[in-house]
Write a protein that holds these residues in place. Structure first.
Motif, PDB file in Angstrom:
ATOM      1  N   PHE B  15       0.831  -1.207   0.000  1.00 48.12           N
ATOM      2  CA  PHE B  15       0.000   0.000   0.000  1.00 48.12           C
ATOM      3  C   PHE B  15       0.869   1.263   0.000  1.00 48.12           C
ATOM      4  O   PHE B  15       0.512   2.268  -0.602  1.00 48.12           O
ATOM      5  N   LYS B 151       0.556   3.983  18.091  1.00 55.59           N
ATOM      6  CA  LYS B 151      -0.185   4.347  16.883  1.00 55.59           C
ATOM      7  C   LYS B 151       0.479   3.883  15.599  1.00 55.59           C
ATOM      8  O   LYS B 151      -0.107   3.994  14.530  1.00 55.59           O
ATOM      9  N   SER B 154      -0.637  -1.818  13.521  1.00 59.78           N
ATOM     10  CA  SER B 154      -2.047  -2.114  13.382  1.00 59.78           C
ATOM     11  C   SER B 154      -2.274  -3.631  13.382  1.00 59.78           C
ATOM     12  O   SER B 154      -2.097  -4.280  12.356  1.00 59.78           O
ATOM     13  N   ILE B 156      -4.938  -5.390  13.329  1.00 55.82           N
ATOM     14  CA  ILE B 156      -5.987  -5.905  12.452  1.00 55.82           C
ATOM     15  C   ILE B 156      -5.500  -6.054  11.008  1.00 55.82           C
ATOM     16  O   ILE B 156      -5.736  -7.083  10.361  1.00 55.82           O
ATOM     17  N   THR B 157      -4.760  -5.049  10.494  1.00 59.07           N
ATOM     18  CA  THR B 157      -4.272  -5.177   9.110  1.00 59.07           C
ATOM     19  C   THR B 157      -3.146  -6.216   9.036  1.00 59.07           C
ATOM     20  O   THR B 157      -2.941  -6.842   8.007  1.00 59.07           O
ATOM     21  N   SER B 166       0.185   1.055  10.667  1.00 63.53           N
ATOM     22  CA  SER B 166      -1.041   1.843  10.588  1.00 63.53           C
ATOM     23  C   SER B 166      -0.922   2.797   9.398  1.00 63.53           C
ATOM     24  O   SER B 166       0.168   2.990   8.857  1.00 63.53           O
ATOM     25  N   SER B 167      -2.025   3.418   9.026  1.00 62.60           N
ATOM     26  CA  SER B 167      -1.941   4.342   7.888  1.00 62.60           C
ATOM     27  C   SER B 167      -1.102   5.558   8.255  1.00 62.60           C
ATOM     28  O   SER B 167      -0.407   6.119   7.412  1.00 62.60           O
ATOM     29  N   ALA B 168      -1.123   5.975   9.514  1.00 65.27           N
ATOM     30  CA  ALA B 168      -0.287   7.102   9.948  1.00 65.27           C
ATOM     31  C   ALA B 168       1.198   6.765   9.759  1.00 65.27           C
ATOM     32  O   ALA B 168       1.981   7.581   9.274  1.00 65.27           O
ATOM     33  N   GLN B 170       2.397   4.463   7.726  1.00 60.09           N
ATOM     34  CA  GLN B 170       2.677   4.327   6.293  1.00 60.09           C
ATOM     35  C   GLN B 170       2.942   5.689   5.668  1.00 60.09           C
ATOM     36  O   GLN B 170       3.833   5.841   4.836  1.00 60.09           O
TER      37      GLN B 170
END
Lengths: 73, 547
Positions: B15, B151, B154, B156-157, B166-168, B170
């Motif tokens: 991603f 933070k 993640s 779950i992913t 996490s997206s933060a 990434q």
């Protein structure tokens, strides 16, 4: 909340505003592939505190189901 | 950006790759977890893609999967690093530093393991980087701490798709990757010029007694002190510092030299302009002193009027904004460092350069203190030594080919040509000199190449590094050369000057050294000089000789 979730889906999929509706399903949107789906589930938890258990998350195929989990539909 | 990069990992970074695609050309990794296989296979699509930058983002937990003890972990790390040299080619390679993460519940055992395995990876990585010039450390740990350990990951992913971040996190990874590529390709600035009042400390010098200003302590003063600590760190990594301040010199120096909370002291600045002259004039003066172009400078001042004027008068100088509140100064300084000064890695030359500029600054201080130029030169205690060119061929090559200012003929030589000249003792003398003074060793900095023919000799090349210019060293060197040539039976010495865009400082050198103009050379606008060296002339100089 509903708007926030839809905006988040559009962000993850890299789509402009207004493409995703509560009726959109996964197979209608090319960008909504399995990789994006994993990120979406993660970001729902991270940003909006919507936690979907793993076994149910993999079954989800539509915006409607997500909204139901968030308790806004 | 036009560069091509690849991100290979043993976890799912797809991603991150997808997000980066709109900003840079990224290799489409085929899955993950086969980074060494991808690199080692000459037929892989990776090699067809030919990235200039490779990011190896290694998840330590996956790499050490199933290791039961430290011994086994060490073996796995060793095997990975042993295979790597064969896998790497021409690309610049960043490898993530150590952070052990698990999605499982952790206990005291895990904490002990984390500490041990992270330090195994870290020390192996650090020594690998030292041995491989194209390999650097990717600051993975630092990013995790900046995002926050809670933070950054993640679970779950991770469980759904082997995506640990996490997206933060990434987003932080994407930004850092782009930043690394940018740092690798841009030309960094060299000098940070600083104002004093409200820039290095809070308050105005000279307004009160000794602790008028706010520096150190807990409030605003703490932010200023922290900022000074960051600037000192930058100085140690090769950023040259200067002061450009409108102040009474004594008031400012009282604080710089005596304030207990000052981190930066006079010795850290290569140049200090504390006066009431316009700042752009002071900056131009510093550029001359340090022999650097204005595009090497960054000017930091709290006063918007001063910033605007410098921007207006010297558009080549970078003038970053000052934060709205002084509490934000440390963040601002971090941005300034990353934006203008950060280098992919710090070389020995960087730290050397700082030392040399500092020594130069002290020489200039002495010049200010000395009552006149003659006593300044005397106080410098300059010592020259002739060295054998055969032992310093590389430096000789660099000196004749890279020196532009003090270079009379600007003839460039190849290594082979120089070798031939040095070996041809029947016709050539190569006078190569090292210079030291009371502040340090300047290294090998001057050379004359002289060709003999009968009773005449011609100076083909006369070059001196700009580091030691302006100290009349050339007087002593030429005295020594002439003495040597006299002993060899030479009576007339000739020299020529060819003007270039850079060598105006030595245009009048030969007349100043007692030569007379005897002709012009139409090609390259040259001038010919000669002098009778049997006249016993000894020039004024303050150079002692060492055998």
């Amino acid at each position: 909340m509903k708007e926030k979730i839809i905006a988040l889906i559009e962000e993850v999929l890299g789509l402009p505003e207004g493409i995703i509706t509560p009726e959109t399903t996964m197979d209608e949107v090319e960008e909504w592939d399995s990789l994006a789906h994993v990120m979406l589930i993660g970001m729902l938890e991270e940003r909006l505190s919507v936690s979907i258990p793993l076994d149910e998350a993999v079954e989800i195929t539509s915006v409607k189901e997500i909204l139901e989990f968030a308790g806004v539909e | 950006m036009t560069e091509k990069i690849a991100i290979l990992s043993n976890v799912n970074m797809n991603f991150v790759i997808r997000s980066l695609k709109s900003k840079i050309d990224v290799y489409d990794a085929e899955g993950y977890g086969n980074e060494l296989g991808t690199l080692l296979n000459p037929q892989s699509s990776y090699h067809a893609f030919q990235p200039q930058f490779l990011f190896l983002m290694m998840d330590l937990m996956q790499l050490l999967d199933g290791a039961s003890d430290d011994e086994e972990a060490k073996g796995k790390i060793d095997r990975w690093f042993t295979a790597l040299p064969d896998a790497l080619g021409e690309e610049i390679c960043y490898i993530s530093d150590a952070y052990l993460w698990t999605a499982e519940e952790t206990d005291a055992d895990f904490q002990a393991k984390k500490q041990a395995w992270e330090s195994l990876w870290q020390s192996r990585l650090e020594s690998f980087v030292k041995e491989n010039g194209k390999v650097r450390i990717f600051p993975y740990q630092k990013l995790i701490k900046a995002v926050g350990e809670e933070k950054a990951f993640s679970p779950i992913t991770w469980r759904m798709g082997k995506i640990p971040h996490s997206s933060a996190m990434q987003k932080a990874l994407e930004e850092e990757i782009l930043h690394r590529v940018w740092v690798e390709t841009r030309v960094p600035k060299k000098v940070l010029l600083l104002d004093l009042d409200n820039t290095l400390w809070s308050g105005l010098a000279g307004e009160h007694e000794l602790t008028p200003i706010d520096l150190g302590g807990t409030d605003v003063g703490a932010a200023y002190r922290k900022t000074q600590e960051m600037i000192l760190q930058m100085q140690k990594q090769g950023v040259v510092l200067g002061i450009v301040s409108k102040n009474n010199l004594q008031d400012a120096m009282d604080i710089i030299e005596h304030h207990p909370a000052m981190v930066l002291r006079a010795e850290h600045f290569s140049s200090m302009k504390i006066n009431w002259a316009p700042k752009h004039e002071n900056i131009m003066e510093i550029a001359r002193e340090l022999n650097l172009g204005l595009d090497s400078f960054v000017f930091f001042d709290d006063n918007p009027a001063e910033r605007a004027l410098v921007k207006e008068m010297l558009p080549q100088v970078e003038v970053p904004a000052f934060p709205e509140s002084p509490e934000q100064l440390p963040q601002t300084m971090d941005i300034i460092y990353r934006e203008y000064f950060e280098k992919p890695y710090v070389t020995k030359e960087d730290t050397e350069r700082t030392r040399q500029y500092a020594e130069n600054a002290k020489r200039m201080e002495l010049q200010r203190a000395a009552v006149d130029f003659e006593s300044y030169l005397k106080d410098l205690e300059i010592v020259a030594q002739r060295v054998n060119p055969e032992n310093h061929m590389e430096r000789l090559l660099q000196l004749v080919n890279k020196t532009n200012q003090f270079n009379l003929t600007t003839i460039r030589y190849t290594a082979e040509e120089l070798q031939a000249i040095v070996s041809d003792r029947d016709h050539y003398d190569v006078y190569l000199y090292g210079i030291t003074d009371k502040f340090g060793d300047n290294g090998i900095v001057a050379v004359l190449i002289v060709k003999r023919q009968g009773e005449e000799a011609e100076i083909e090349e006369f070059t001196m590094s700009c580091r030691v210019m302006g100290r009349n060293i050339e007087h002593a060197l030429l005295d020594a050369v002439e003495e040597d040539l006299c002993q060899k039976g030479i009576k007339v010495l000739r020299g020529s000057f060819f003007p270039t865009a850079k060598n105006a400082p030595v245009e009048e050198l030969y007349p100043a050294l007692g030569f007379e103009l005897c002709g012009s050379i139409p090609c390259r606008d040259g001038k010919e000089y000669k002098r009778d060296i049997t006249d016993g002339l000894r020039r004024v100089g303050h150079v002692k000789w060492k055998e």
